[in-house]
Design a protein around this motif. Structure first.
Motif, PDB file in Angstrom:
ATOM      1  N   MET A  26       1.279  -1.221  -0.331  1.00  0.00           N
ATOM      2  CA  MET A  26      -0.398   0.023   0.124  1.00  0.00           C
ATOM      3  C   MET A  26       0.826   1.391  -0.010  1.00  0.00           C
ATOM      4  SD  MET A  26      -3.149  -0.430  -0.273  1.00  0.00           S
ATOM      5  CE  MET A  26      -3.556   1.233   0.114  1.00  0.00           C
ATOM      6  N   ALA A  27       1.867   1.056   0.924  1.00  0.00           N
ATOM      7  CA  ALA A  27       2.551   2.031   0.544  1.00  0.00           C
ATOM      8  C   ALA A  27       3.460   2.688  -1.115  1.00  0.00           C
ATOM      9  CB  ALA A  27       3.636   2.374   1.738  1.00  0.00           C
ATOM     10  N   ALA A  28       3.991   1.403  -1.478  1.00  0.00           N
ATOM     11  CA  ALA A  28       4.227   1.159  -2.690  1.00  0.00           C
ATOM     12  C   ALA A  28       3.325   2.073  -3.542  1.00  0.00           C
ATOM     13  CB  ALA A  28       4.722   0.047  -3.150  1.00  0.00           C
ATOM     14  N   TYR A  29       1.972   1.128  -3.206  1.00  0.00           N
ATOM     15  CA  TYR A  29       0.258   2.237  -3.871  1.00  0.00           C
ATOM     16  C   TYR A  29       0.202   3.404  -3.897  1.00  0.00           C
ATOM     17  CZ  TYR A  29      -4.166   1.044  -6.286  1.00  0.00           C
ATOM     18  OH  TYR A  29      -5.620   0.185  -7.178  1.00  0.00           O
ATOM     19  N   SER A  30       0.292   3.537  -3.210  1.00  0.00           N
ATOM     20  CA  SER A  30       0.588   5.760  -2.821  1.00  0.00           C
ATOM     21  C   SER A  30       1.380   6.156  -3.930  1.00  0.00           C
ATOM     22  CB  SER A  30       0.638   5.419  -1.316  1.00  0.00           C
ATOM     23  OG  SER A  30      -0.252   4.636  -0.554  1.00  0.00           O
ATOM     24  N   LEU A  31       2.892   5.664  -3.837  1.00  0.00           N
ATOM     25  CA  LEU A  31       3.950   6.240  -4.407  1.00  0.00           C
ATOM     26  C   LEU A  31       3.648   6.016  -5.885  1.00  0.00           C
ATOM     27  CD1 LEU A  31       7.277   4.874  -2.377  1.00  0.00           C
ATOM     28  CD2 LEU A  31       5.544   6.987  -2.690  1.00  0.00           C
ATOM     29  N   HIS A  32       3.542   4.933  -5.975  1.00  0.00           N
ATOM     30  CA  HIS A  32       3.233   4.849  -7.847  1.00  0.00           C
ATOM     31  C   HIS A  32       1.622   5.927  -8.243  1.00  0.00           C
ATOM     32  CE1 HIS A  32       4.665   0.813  -7.370  1.00  0.00           C
ATOM     33  NE2 HIS A  32       5.997   1.753  -7.508  1.00  0.00           N
ATOM     34  N   LEU A  33       0.370   5.564  -7.154  1.00  0.00           N
ATOM     35  CA  LEU A  33      -0.353   6.733  -8.224  1.00  0.00           C
ATOM     36  C   LEU A  33      -0.629   7.913  -7.689  1.00  0.00           C
ATOM     37  CD1 LEU A  33      -3.419   4.643  -6.558  1.00  0.00           C
ATOM     38  CD2 LEU A  33      -3.523   5.028  -8.772  1.00  0.00           C
ATOM     39  N   MET A  34       0.909   8.661  -6.937  1.00  0.00           N
ATOM     40  CA  MET A  34       1.797  10.349  -6.790  1.00  0.00           C
ATOM     41  C   MET A  34       2.063  10.058  -8.305  1.00  0.00           C
ATOM     42  SD  MET A  34       4.104  11.545  -4.372  1.00  0.00           S
ATOM     43  CE  MET A  34       5.712  10.285  -5.581  1.00  0.00           C
ATOM     44  N   GLN A  35       2.723   9.339  -8.574  1.00  0.00           N
ATOM     45  CA  GLN A  35       3.901   9.174  -9.702  1.00  0.00           C
ATOM     46  C   GLN A  35       2.482   9.896 -10.998  1.00  0.00           C
ATOM     47  OE1 GLN A  35       6.020   5.958  -8.754  1.00  0.00           O
ATOM     48  NE2 GLN A  35       7.502   7.356  -9.487  1.00  0.00           N
ATOM     49  N   ILE A  36       2.017   9.090 -11.019  1.00  0.00           N
ATOM     50  CA  ILE A  36       0.673   8.780 -12.034  1.00  0.00           C
ATOM     51  C   ILE A  36       0.220  10.228 -12.089  1.00  0.00           C
ATOM     52  CG2 ILE A  36      -1.735   7.845 -13.053  1.00  0.00           C
ATOM     53  CD1 ILE A  36      -0.509   5.959 -12.596  1.00  0.00           C
ATOM     54  N   ALA A  37      -0.433  11.242 -10.901  1.00  0.00           N
ATOM     55  CA  ALA A  37      -0.978  11.886 -10.660  1.00  0.00           C
ATOM     56  C   ALA A  37      -0.011  13.297 -10.837  1.00  0.00           C
ATOM     57  CB  ALA A  37      -1.720  12.077  -9.032  1.00  0.00           C
ATOM     58  N   LEU A  38       1.119  13.101 -10.339  1.00  0.00           N
ATOM     59  CA  LEU A  38       2.634  14.304 -11.287  1.00  0.00           C
ATOM     60  C   LEU A  38       2.663  14.457 -12.340  1.00  0.00           C
ATOM     61  CD1 LEU A  38       4.918  12.765  -8.165  1.00  0.00           C
ATOM     62  CD2 LEU A  38       3.709  15.593  -8.356  1.00  0.00           C
ATOM     63  N   GLU A  39       2.736  13.637 -12.646  1.00  0.00           N
ATOM     64  CA  GLU A  39       3.105  13.184 -14.606  1.00  0.00           C
ATOM     65  C   GLU A  39       1.469  13.910 -15.255  1.00  0.00           C
ATOM     66  OE1 GLU A  39       3.990  12.781 -18.223  1.00  0.00           O
ATOM     67  OE2 GLU A  39       5.487  12.310 -16.057  1.00  0.00           O
ATOM     68  N   LEU A  40       0.236  13.598 -14.522  1.00  0.00           N
ATOM     69  CA  LEU A  40      -0.717  14.179 -15.489  1.00  0.00           C
ATOM     70  C   LEU A  40      -1.348  15.450 -14.976  1.00  0.00           C
ATOM     71  CD1 LEU A  40      -3.661  11.532 -14.931  1.00  0.00           C
ATOM     72  CD2 LEU A  40      -2.213  12.122 -16.585  1.00  0.00           C
ATOM     73  N   ALA A  41      -0.262  15.799 -13.995  1.00  0.00           N
ATOM     74  CA  ALA A  41      -0.835  17.589 -13.518  1.00  0.00           C
ATOM     75  C   ALA A  41       0.666  18.299 -13.970  1.00  0.00           C
ATOM     76  CB  ALA A  41      -0.075  17.258 -12.256  1.00  0.00           C
ATOM     77  N   ARG A  42       1.357  17.939 -14.864  1.00  0.00           N
ATOM     78  CA  ARG A  42       1.868  18.744 -16.386  1.00  0.00           C
ATOM     79  C   ARG A  42       1.858  19.356 -16.884  1.00  0.00           C
ATOM     80  NH1 ARG A  42       7.923  15.621 -17.528  1.00  0.00           N
ATOM     81  NH2 ARG A  42       8.653  17.329 -17.460  1.00  0.00           N
ATOM     82  N   HIS A  43       0.019  18.348 -17.597  1.00  0.00           N
ATOM     83  CA  HIS A  43      -0.547  18.493 -18.896  1.00  0.00           C
ATOM     84  C   HIS A  43      -2.073  19.119 -17.970  1.00  0.00           C
ATOM     85  CE1 HIS A  43       2.154  17.897 -21.784  1.00  0.00           C
ATOM     86  NE2 HIS A  43       2.762  16.667 -20.346  1.00  0.00           N
ATOM     87  N   ASP A  44      -3.087  18.973 -16.591  1.00  0.00           N
ATOM     88  CA  ASP A  44      -4.002  19.426 -15.882  1.00  0.00           C
ATOM     89  C   ASP A  44      -3.375  20.364 -14.347  1.00  0.00           C
ATOM     90  OD1 ASP A  44      -6.478  19.496 -15.339  1.00  0.00           O
ATOM     91  OD2 ASP A  44      -7.035  17.901 -15.997  1.00  0.00           O
ATOM     92  N   GLU A  45      -3.347  21.211 -14.262  1.00  0.00           N
ATOM     93  CA  GLU A  45      -2.762  21.686 -12.241  1.00  0.00           C
ATOM     94  C   GLU A  45      -4.724  20.542 -11.867  1.00  0.00           C
ATOM     95  OE1 GLU A  45      -5.174  25.547 -12.473  1.00  0.00           O
ATOM     96  OE2 GLU A  45      -3.266  25.761 -13.009  1.00  0.00           O
ATOM     97  N   SER A  46      -5.042  20.385 -12.410  1.00  0.00           N
ATOM     98  CA  SER A  46      -6.092  19.727 -11.352  1.00  0.00           C
ATOM     99  C   SER A  46      -5.479  18.421 -10.001  1.00  0.00           C
ATOM    100  CB  SER A  46      -7.629  19.228 -11.942  1.00  0.00           C
ATOM    101  OG  SER A  46      -7.580  18.371 -13.027  1.00  0.00           O
ATOM    102  N   TYR A  47      -4.612  17.583 -11.320  1.00  0.00           N
ATOM    103  CA  TYR A  47      -4.519  16.463 -10.824  1.00  0.00           C
ATOM    104  C   TYR A  47      -2.952  16.854  -9.104  1.00  0.00           C
ATOM    105  CZ  TYR A  47      -6.278  13.213 -14.359  1.00  0.00           C
ATOM    106  OH  TYR A  47      -7.619  13.023 -15.008  1.00  0.00           O
ATOM    107  N   GLU A  48      -2.608  18.085  -9.235  1.00  0.00           N
ATOM    108  CA  GLU A  48      -2.012  18.359  -8.155  1.00  0.00           C
ATOM    109  C   GLU A  48      -2.116  17.947  -6.639  1.00  0.00           C
ATOM    110  OE1 GLU A  48       1.764  21.383  -8.282  1.00  0.00           O
ATOM    111  OE2 GLU A  48      -0.022  22.384  -9.828  1.00  0.00           O
ATOM    112  N   ASP A  49      -3.853  18.574  -6.598  1.00  0.00           N
ATOM    113  CA  ASP A  49      -3.893  18.128  -5.484  1.00  0.00           C
ATOM    114  C   ASP A  49      -4.069  16.365  -5.109  1.00  0.00           C
ATOM    115  OD1 ASP A  49      -4.654  20.731  -4.579  1.00  0.00           O
ATOM    116  OD2 ASP A  49      -6.648  20.802  -5.168  1.00  0.00           O
ATOM    117  N   VAL A  50      -4.213  15.920  -5.844  1.00  0.00           N
ATOM    118  CA  VAL A  50      -4.627  13.989  -5.755  1.00  0.00           C
ATOM    119  C   VAL A  50      -3.433  14.059  -5.090  1.00  0.00           C
ATOM    120  CG1 VAL A  50      -5.150  11.937  -7.119  1.00  0.00           C
ATOM    121  CG2 VAL A  50      -5.974  14.212  -7.597  1.00  0.00           C
ATOM    122  N   ALA A  51      -2.265  14.684  -6.052  1.00  0.00           N
ATOM    123  CA  ALA A  51      -0.763  13.844  -6.058  1.00  0.00           C
ATOM    124  C   ALA A  51      -0.400  14.378  -4.657  1.00  0.00           C
ATOM    125  CB  ALA A  51       0.047  14.366  -6.770  1.00  0.00           C
TER     126      ALA A  51
END
Length: 886
Positions: free
Chosen positions: A569-594
């Motif tokens: 679950m710790a790894a899952y959190s980091l992987h979802l964080m990394q996905i959110a950060l990647e998406l946030a580069r083009h859509d700032e709404s993902y920053e909060d999710v990261a």
């Protein structure tokens, strides 16, 4: 080869980004085994193996799928083609692979045949399989008897142990498929007598429809009509959805026509069958010489419509060293005017050459061959999987009423009535695991992404579709119990697939991310019972790794808090964080999710060290390792807890929970950066989980550097986890066994490098010592992540106590080398993975074939478990391609 030909398979792939694209319409989607599956179990007791056994398969119509030897079918699983054989001695036609059920085998279910997928391309424009068929009577009863007499401490008896293959008295049947077009398939069967004497052989390629009409839900019935007119032998297929197809049959074989219907008289002793011809009609005609069992199509004749047809070629005898060849061609519509003219051989030669070009790498020939075979096997285990749970639970209108036990809330998969799938899915194994498994499938997508990224992405999205994923967000584990829990590795896999493409598919990443948000919430709400950030998960795919069954509730009020579940679950959190950060580069709404996921990671990390329900985390300072913890709340309100002191893979999973925050994160995403800095300033105790480097990047890790070094010193110790061929699943320090006190009870377990000695989870796999590819591949990636952050400044002793220090990146390379060595000849010319099996003999007939097993002996490297599980063992291709820079 011209430039068009050199790019042919890549062009076909570019045109085939949909699961139903024309070039994907036909493929190796026919199962290696349909009998003994949950789908076909309509018994009251729920024993799938005995409710539909192997001995029923030739005479009983399947409800949900079909099976066959080296076969193909359309993407919908309607029309099937497979190979049947007879050596003149067997009591039944060889129409499907034989193996033992879970109760028959001394180590669970086990295929007792030899076959190898030798080549293939992603669009299935080219496929090749070799099946090895004994010339003596197949020893069905002997294999069952040998397994019954063998204990769990003994090796699995194999076909070669019966003497059936002595002196090379077998035929190798090479089955090749080459597509002249999406709906024009050239089929070539070549059988070679490798024995010292002449031997008879009957080849009976079969063509049949899945039975969709006998259940009372769809009365439409397709038809197969066989004809021998005008010097042609052909079979015409008519189907409401597929339309018309023609199978051309070369030469003058006898055409036998029957129906894919159950022989109720034979199996159940009824007075008469509902149809004149039955599924076993061809078997009965050839073997028992029952002239009434099927239609025989004579010269210049046309059969009545049927639903199963065989073309019977008889070669008596085949001389030693001689080969015989049969050719067929499946074409949409009324057929091909010159089916076996020059276009046939030209197509076979062209597709083979295109496959050579497609699989070209800079690797040396031995390693390139491993990659090609691994990918071929992976692509072959794409199978059509059809299952509508509500219909299965309720029973079919035209069949006997479903037993009461299947219509209550405690029935198998009763809480998954929404489940309704009819798709091509990547299976772990063609025979032993002919059903999808959630975490297996995630690992499959990583090597798939190297050659077929569209399919890899489709598979990850498919598992999250509303007709598979539970409304509460849980992903289905596998058909034996959809509600079991597999490790949450899908976000990791999605990242791997996303990063593997030069042109990044952010739409795919966003789609899978939104669905995984639901799954993450399910984990948090269902598997963290008291909100302590210490998670439960059950066995989490690692069957018997613990001293107790981790899927069963504990007695006495005890609760198991799992090192691996918490770390996943710790790894899952980091992987979802990394996905959110990647998406946030083009859509700032993902920053909060990261930000949400980095906070969740830090909460888990803190709990793993010192807090949690019993004031004890998974980290054990005394041993420098991570353990499962059992805890309970006493009547006075005090919580007592204790570690489960077994050094196993569950204590290495925390190493996987690490991720690099690259400098661009802090430069491009200021809101995320400010929130992280604010959190760390308010909670300075959390700073131990974040390190910074001089390049402006940061590393989030469940284990700080001091703890990580202590864990790695055990992982890289040849007396503990580091084997000659990868990281063991249980420390070899437990070789003499140990007593473990868990929740008021004593349990004994120990290091078992080979087959399982316990019946836990069927006893067909073992996590108490062997090497498994999926967890090893993740550990390789974790070492590479450490290297990426530290840039060569993080060194480890490898092996521990050797006085030799290397960077984390070099340690990853060393681990890859050990894993790859399983499939490379050693100084004796033998592959470690072949062990003591017949594949290790000096005969080139065996040496030429690499076997990709489910797992590998922790001491010797011998392949164990399922012997055709190229599935996640195909990760060896990803590891090698990564080294080659492809």
């Amino acid at each position: 080869m011209n430039e068009h030909s050199r790019q042919a398979e890549r062009t076909r792939l570019a045109e085939s980004d949909s699961p139903t694209a024309p070039w994907r319409l036909w493929g190796p989607y026919l199962a290696g085994r349909q009998w003994g599956t949950v789908r076909e179990d309509y018994s009251a007791g729920g024993d799938a193996w005995t409710s539909f056994p192997f001995d029923h398969a030739r005479s009983r119509a399947y409800r949900w799928g079909e099976d066959g030897i080296a076969g193909i079918c359309d993407v919908h699983g309607f029309l099937n083609f497979g190979v049947a054989l007879w050596n003149g001695r067997d009591p039944i036609l060889k129409e499907r692979y034989f193996g033992l059920t879970n109760n028959e085998g001394n180590h669970g279910e086990d295929a007792k045949e030899h076959w190898w997928v030798t080549d293939g391309t992603p669009t299935h424009s080219w496929m090749q399989v070799v099946y090895r068929y004994p010339q003596c009577e197949f020893p069905y009863a002997e294999l069952r008897g040998m397994a019954q007499r063998a204990g769990r401490n003994e090796r699995e008896p194999e076909l070669s142990d019966t003497g059936a293959l002595d002196d090379n008295r077998f035929f190798d049947v090479r089955v090749s498929y080459a597509k002249a077009g999406p709906k024009d398939i050239c089929v070539e069967l070549t059988a070679t007598n490798h024995g010292p004497d002449p031997a008879p052989l009957h080849l009976l390629p079969q063509f049949w429809f899945r039975n969709t009409w006998a259940w009372g839900r769809d009365d439409r019935k397709p038809s197969l009509t066989a004809s021998t007119r005008d010097g042609w032998r052909r079979i015409t297929a008519e189907h409401g959805a597929l339309g018309r197809y023609t199978l051309h049959v070369e030469g003058t074989p006898t055409l036998l026509v029957t129906d894919n219907e159950t022989n109720e008289v034979e199996l159940f002793g009824t007075h008469r069958n509902p149809t004149r011809y039955t599924k076993d009609g061809i078997d009965r005609y050839v073997i028992r010489e029952d002239a009434t069992a099927c239609q025989v199509v004579g010269p210049d004749d046309t059969s009545e419509p049927g639903t199963k047809v065989a073309a019977w070629y008889s070669f008596d005898p085949v001389e030693p060293g001689e080969s015989v060849t049969v050719r067929l061609r499946l074409v949409e519509g009324d057929g091909h005017l010159d089916a076996f003219g020059p276009s046939f051989s030209d197509t076979v030669d062209q597709r083979k050459a295109e496959a050579d070009e497609f699989h070209h790498t800079d690797l040396d020939p031995k390693r390139a061959a491993i990659v090609r075979r691994a990918l071929a096997g992976l692509m072959w285990t794409k199978q059509h999987y059809r299952f509508r749970t509500a219909d299965w639970l309720d029973g079919d209108p035209a069949q006997p009423a479903a037993p009461t036990s299947r219509r209550n809330m405690h029935a198998r998969n009763a809480h998954w009535r929404h489940f309704d799938v009819a798709d091509v899915i990547s299976m772990p194994d063609e025979w032993e695991y002919p059903w999808f498994a959630a975490w297996d499938l995630a690992f499959h997508t990583v090597p798939f992404a190297k050659v077929d990224p569209a399919f890899a992405k489709e598979q990850l999205l498919l598992l999250c579709r509303e007709w598979l994923m539970h409304p509460n967000g849980q992903l289905p584990a596998y058909e034996w119990e959809f509600g079991d829990v597999n490790p949450p590795v899908h976000a990791w896999a999605a990242l791997q697939v996303y990063r593997s493409e030069e042109v990044k598919d952010r739409k795919f990443l966003a789609k899978v991310f939104h669905k995984l948000l639901l799954n993450f919430s399910w984990w948090v709400n269902r598997k963290d019972a008291d909100g302590s950030y210490l998670f439960e998960g059950g066995f989490l795919g690692m069957d018997n790794i613990g001293p107790v069954n981790r899927s069963e509730p504990m007695l006495g009020g005890w609760r198991l808090e799992q090192s691996d579940a918490t770390s996943w679950m710790a790894a899952y959190s980091l992987h979802l964080m990394q996905i959110a950060l990647e998406l946030a580069r083009h859509d700032e709404s993902y920053e909060d999710v990261a930000t949400k996921f980095v906070e969740h990671f830090l909460g888990i990390a803190e709990a793993s060290t010192q807090f949690g329900s019993g004031g004890r985390g998974i980290w054990d300072e005394t041993d420098g390792f991570c353990y499962d913890v059992v805890s309970r709340r006493r009547s006075d309100g005090h919580v007592e807890s204790q570690p489960v002191r077994v050094r196993s893979m569950v204590g290495l999973i925390p190493v996987l929970a690490c991720a690099v925050l690259e400098p661009w994160v802090f430069e491009e995403l200021p809101d995320f950066s400010r929130r992280l800095e604010h959190l760390l300033s308010k909670r300075p105790e959390l700073q131990q989980f974040l390190s910074r480097n001089s390049g402006g990047g940061a590393l989030l890790s469940l284990l700080d550097e001091r703890k990580l070094r202590r864990v790695l010193s055990r992982m890289l110790d040849e007396g503990e986890f580091l084997s000659p061929h990868g990281i063991r699943s249980l420390s070899a320090a437990h070789r003499e066994g140990l007593e473990v006190h868990v929740a008021d009870q004593e349990h004994r377990m120990g290091y078992e490098p080979g087959e399982s000695r316990t019946p836990m989870f069927g006893g067909n796999s073992n996590w108490r010592g062997p090497v498994w590819f999926p967890t090893n591949a993740l550990l390789v990636e974790a070492l590479r992540t450490i290297e990426e952050f530290h840039g060569g400044r993080f060194h480890v002793e490898l092996p521990t106590r050797s006085q030799k220090h290397v960077t984390a990146g070099r340690a990853a390379d060393e681990l890859v080398g050990r894993l790859v060595s399983l499939f490379l000849p050693d100084h004796d010319g033998r592959r470690p993975a072949d062990g003591k099996r017949v594949e290790s003999t000096d005969s080139p007939l065996w040496r030429e074939h690499v076997t990709f097993s489910e797992y590998f002996d922790g001491d010797t490297g011998e392949g164990l478990g399922a012997t055709h599980q190229t599935g996640w063992t195909a990760l060896v291709a990803s590891l090698l391609i990564g080294l080659s820079g492809r």
